[in-house]
Scaffold this motif. Structure first.
Motif, PDB file in Angstrom:
ATOM      1  N   GLU A  76      -0.250  -8.189  -7.741  1.00  0.00           N
ATOM      2  CA  GLU A  76      -0.950  -9.158  -7.966  1.00  0.00           C
ATOM      3  C   GLU A  76      -0.940  -9.970  -6.636  1.00  0.00           C
ATOM      4  OE1 GLU A  76      -2.477 -11.298 -10.467  1.00  0.00           O
ATOM      5  OE2 GLU A  76      -2.175  -9.725 -11.868  1.00  0.00           O
TER       6      GLU A  76
ATOM      7  N   ALA B 257       1.388 -13.340  -5.092  1.00  0.00           N
ATOM      8  CA  ALA B 257       2.515 -13.463  -6.064  1.00  0.00           C
ATOM      9  C   ALA B 257       4.091 -13.620  -5.291  1.00  0.00           C
ATOM     10  CB  ALA B 257       2.640 -12.483  -6.857  1.00  0.00           C
TER      11      ALA B 257
ATOM     12  N   SER C  39       1.325 -17.411  -9.927  1.00  0.00           N
ATOM     13  CA  SER C  39       2.286 -16.387 -10.900  1.00  0.00           C
ATOM     14  C   SER C  39       1.297 -15.572 -11.578  1.00  0.00           C
ATOM     15  CB  SER C  39       2.712 -17.387 -12.257  1.00  0.00           C
ATOM     16  OG  SER C  39       1.556 -18.164 -12.738  1.00  0.00           O
ATOM     17  N   SER C  40       0.229 -15.776 -11.659  1.00  0.00           N
ATOM     18  CA  SER C  40      -0.727 -14.718 -12.248  1.00  0.00           C
ATOM     19  C   SER C  40      -2.277 -14.828 -11.748  1.00  0.00           C
ATOM     20  CB  SER C  40      -0.616 -14.447 -13.614  1.00  0.00           C
ATOM     21  OG  SER C  40      -1.316 -13.431 -14.093  1.00  0.00           O
TER      22      SER C  40
ATOM     23  N   GLY D 135      -4.570 -12.696 -11.430  1.00  0.00           N
ATOM     24  CA  GLY D 135      -5.579 -11.670 -11.892  1.00  0.00           C
ATOM     25  C   GLY D 135      -6.504 -10.882 -10.870  1.00  0.00           C
TER      26      GLY D 135
ATOM     27  N   SER E 278      -6.155  -8.140  -7.211  1.00  0.00           N
ATOM     28  CA  SER E 278      -4.977  -7.486  -6.643  1.00  0.00           C
ATOM     29  C   SER E 278      -4.993  -7.966  -5.091  1.00  0.00           C
ATOM     30  CB  SER E 278      -5.335  -6.073  -6.700  1.00  0.00           C
ATOM     31  OG  SER E 278      -6.353  -5.952  -5.589  1.00  0.00           O
TER      32      SER E 278
ATOM     33  N   ALA F 290      -4.350 -20.753  -9.604  1.00  0.00           N
ATOM     34  CA  ALA F 290      -5.351 -19.878  -9.811  1.00  0.00           C
ATOM     35  C   ALA F 290      -6.643 -20.319  -9.577  1.00  0.00           C
ATOM     36  CB  ALA F 290      -4.962 -19.209 -10.923  1.00  0.00           C
TER      37      ALA F 290
END
Length: 201
Positions: free
Chosen positions: A38, A41, A111-112, A114, A116, A159
């Motif tokens: 991710e 991250a 954190s996330s 989505g 790469s 994000a």
């Protein structure tokens, strides 16, 4: 005295159970392919983005200097001087934002996301290359603005703004690709011409 009339039978207490020889062991579960890392991250990944943005600033500076040197020491038109000053100011701002990402890397972790890390880094690598290829001033100015937007979004650690900035950068890179066909496309026929047999006189 041992009782010889009752010898110990297989499977008696204390002996391991017999395993039939014709039973194959259960197959090991298939390993899942590793998921791509991710983006942003970890603090190290944030620093990697900052490093690539600094590389874009280097590419921008080299491009502006190359455009100025094209005049061979002669007078640079005022319109070109204005563009050069604007791009050099943007270069300084891009370096400053990259430096802030270095300094605050731990606070910019997402954190996330989505996305790469590899794809995010590749976008910045493409941007650095496109800066050297652009032929339209407006394309270059917009591309630098998109890079500044990405740096600002990354500094939020959120994000949604990062994804929006990534989408805008990708769209601008696609636009530049349409305006500036790859140089290799025009030179791809050259080896064939060089190796073609000469016609008989």
């Amino acid at each position: 005295m041992a009782n010889e009339s009752h010898p110990r039978q297989p499977g008696a207490a204390g002996a391991p159970p017999a395993v039939p020889h014709d039973v194959a062991p259960a197959p090991a579960p298939a390993r899942k392919p590793p998921a791509p890392a991710e983006a942003l991250a970890t603090a190290k990944q944030v620093e990697e983005l900052a490093d690539k943005l600094s590389a874009c600033a280097d590419s921008l500076h080299a491009r502006v200097m190359a455009d100025i040197r094209r005049h061979g020491g002669g007078e640079v038109p005022e319109s070109e001087q204005a563009v050069a000053r604007a791009l050099l100011d943007a270069e300084i701002e891009l370096r400053q934002r990259a430096n802030r990402l270095y300094a605050d890397a731990a606070a910019c972790i997402v954190s996330s996301l989505g996305q790469s890390q590899q794809k995010l880094v590749q976008l910045t690598l493409d941007a650095a290359a496109k800066i050297q290829q652009i032929t339209r001033i407006s394309d270059g100015i917009t591309l630098v603005a998109r890079l500044l937007g990405l740096a600002a979004a990354a500094a939020t650690g959120q994000a949604m703004p990062i994804l929006a900035a990534v989408g805008a950068l990708k769209l601008q890179l696609d636009t530049i690709a349409l305006h500036n066909p790859a140089a290799s496309a025009s030179s791809s026929a050259k080896p064939a011409a060089d190796t073609a047999p000469a016609s008989d006189a």
